[in-house]
Write an enzyme that holds these catalytic residues in place. Structure first.
Site, short mmCIF file in Angstrom:
data_model
loop_
_atom_site.label_atom_id
_atom_site.label_comp_id
_atom_site.label_asym_id
_atom_site.label_seq_id
_atom_site.Cartn_x
_atom_site.Cartn_y
_atom_site.Cartn_z
N GLU A 37 0.45 17.88 -0.05
CA GLU A 37 0.25 16.43 0.01
C GLU A 37 -0.45 15.90 -1.23
OE1 GLU A 37 1.71 14.46 1.85
OE2 GLU A 37 2.47 15.80 3.39
N TYR A 120 -2.80 7.50 3.82
CA TYR A 120 -1.54 8.21 3.98
C TYR A 120 -1.76 9.71 4.15
CZ TYR A 120 2.24 11.18 2.84
OH TYR A 120 3.11 12.23 2.90
N ASP A 138 4.19 6.07 4.21
CA ASP A 138 4.28 6.29 2.78
C ASP A 138 5.35 5.35 2.22
OD1 ASP A 138 6.69 7.45 3.54
OD2 ASP A 138 6.66 8.74 1.78
#
Length: 290
Positions: A37, A120, A138
DNA sequence: CAATCGTGGAG
DNA sequence: TCTCCAAGATT
């Protein structure tokens, strides 16, 4: 509660079309998900893949990374871009090691408190690493919902209340299904409902897409600022940091002079790299990674 | 809220 | 060649 046709269609599509990515495999650890991520923040999947693999091999756990100097994280970040993410990922590893017993936390709030983790990323880790029911918004998800539901080509510039409400409304009630929906709608945005040249002919939800039904009207919102790069401090900093990254040890300032012609800008950028913790100065005036 | 922060592939 | 922009976060 009934799942919407949009959700069911996207789930079916994902089942057939999901990419096999390392951080999506059943055996992937929460740490692997977290690293992915961080790396995927503004960097395409294809470029993340090899670096992610190298990181997980070298640093299989947060504690392994936390034990290293932050400069090693910056070096191993390579050319993924936005190297402050490497610094923040290292800081997150330290926080996880010191404050969470070496385990990536599973709650949204604890994740959000980690360096480099915003709304996010916190939601994504909770959903993808721990199977939680989270609204994951996102750029891909926002674009898909803007088109399919709202009927506009692009979402607003920043996340709105309406988008959150829509995300919450569509989210399946069953946590595992919710998590799959989140990754599925993201995947649809990444592979089909793209920002540039969407592949509507191959889109599973083209038939119920509000934007298509409206005739695919061109975006009429405020113009997005164009991303300039050549000649900017970003480019200058990138050049300077590349010199430090590719050198085995400290580097004399004269070598950095070769990386950028404009003295004033180069000196300012070098100072900013030091201020950001991306570079350090030795007592002899040479520069190196921290 | 808007500016800032890298890099490289695709068309 | 040049434009677009990619799983954002921080200040």
């Amino acid at each position: 509660m009934t799942t919407s046709p949009l959700v069911e269609t996207v789930l079916r599509w994902y089942d057939e079309n999901a990419r096999d990515l390392p951080w999506r495999r059943p055996e992937a650890s929460p740490w692997s998900v977290l690293v992915s991520e961080f790396m995927l923040q503004q960097t395409p999947v294809v470029r993340v893949l090899p670096v992610h693999e190298a990181w997980l091999t070298r640093w299989p756990t947060p504690a392994d990374l936390a034990a290293e100097a932050s400069g090693e994280a910056v070096r191993a970040w390579g050319r993924l871009g936005y190297p402050r993410r490497a610094l923040r990922l290292h800081a997150a590893a330290v926080a996880i090691t010191e404050q969470h017993g070496g385990e990536v936390p599973s709650s949204y709030d604890e994740l959000l408190a980690l360096p480099g983790v915003g709304d996010y990323t916190a939601a994504a880790i909770a959903a993808f690493a721990y199977g939680q029911r989270q609204v994951v918004l996102d750029t891909n998800v926002r674009r898909v919902l803007a088109r399919a539901v709202t009927g506009t080509e692009f979402p607003p510039r920043s996340v709105t209340r309406a988008e959150r409400a829509l995300g919450a409304e569509l989210l399946p009630s069953d946590p595992p299904t919710a998590a799959t929906w989140s990754v599925a709608v993201m995947e649809l945005g990444a592979l089909v409902c793209t920002a540039d040249r969407p592949r509507c002919a191959d889109c599973p939800v083209a038939g119920l897409c509000a934007w298509r039904q409206a005739g695919s009207p061109a975006y009429d919102g405020p113009p997005r600022p164009v991303q300039t790069y050549a000649g900017t401090d970003r480019q200058c900093r990138g050049r300077l940091l590349a010199v430090l990254r590719d050198a085995p040890g400290p580097v004399a300032e004269e070598r950095l002079d070769l990386a950028w012609d404009i003295d004033e800008q180069r000196e300012r950028c070098l100072a900013s790299l030091v201020a950001d913790g991306l570079a350090a100065v030795d007592a002899d005036g040479r520069y190196r990674l921290p």
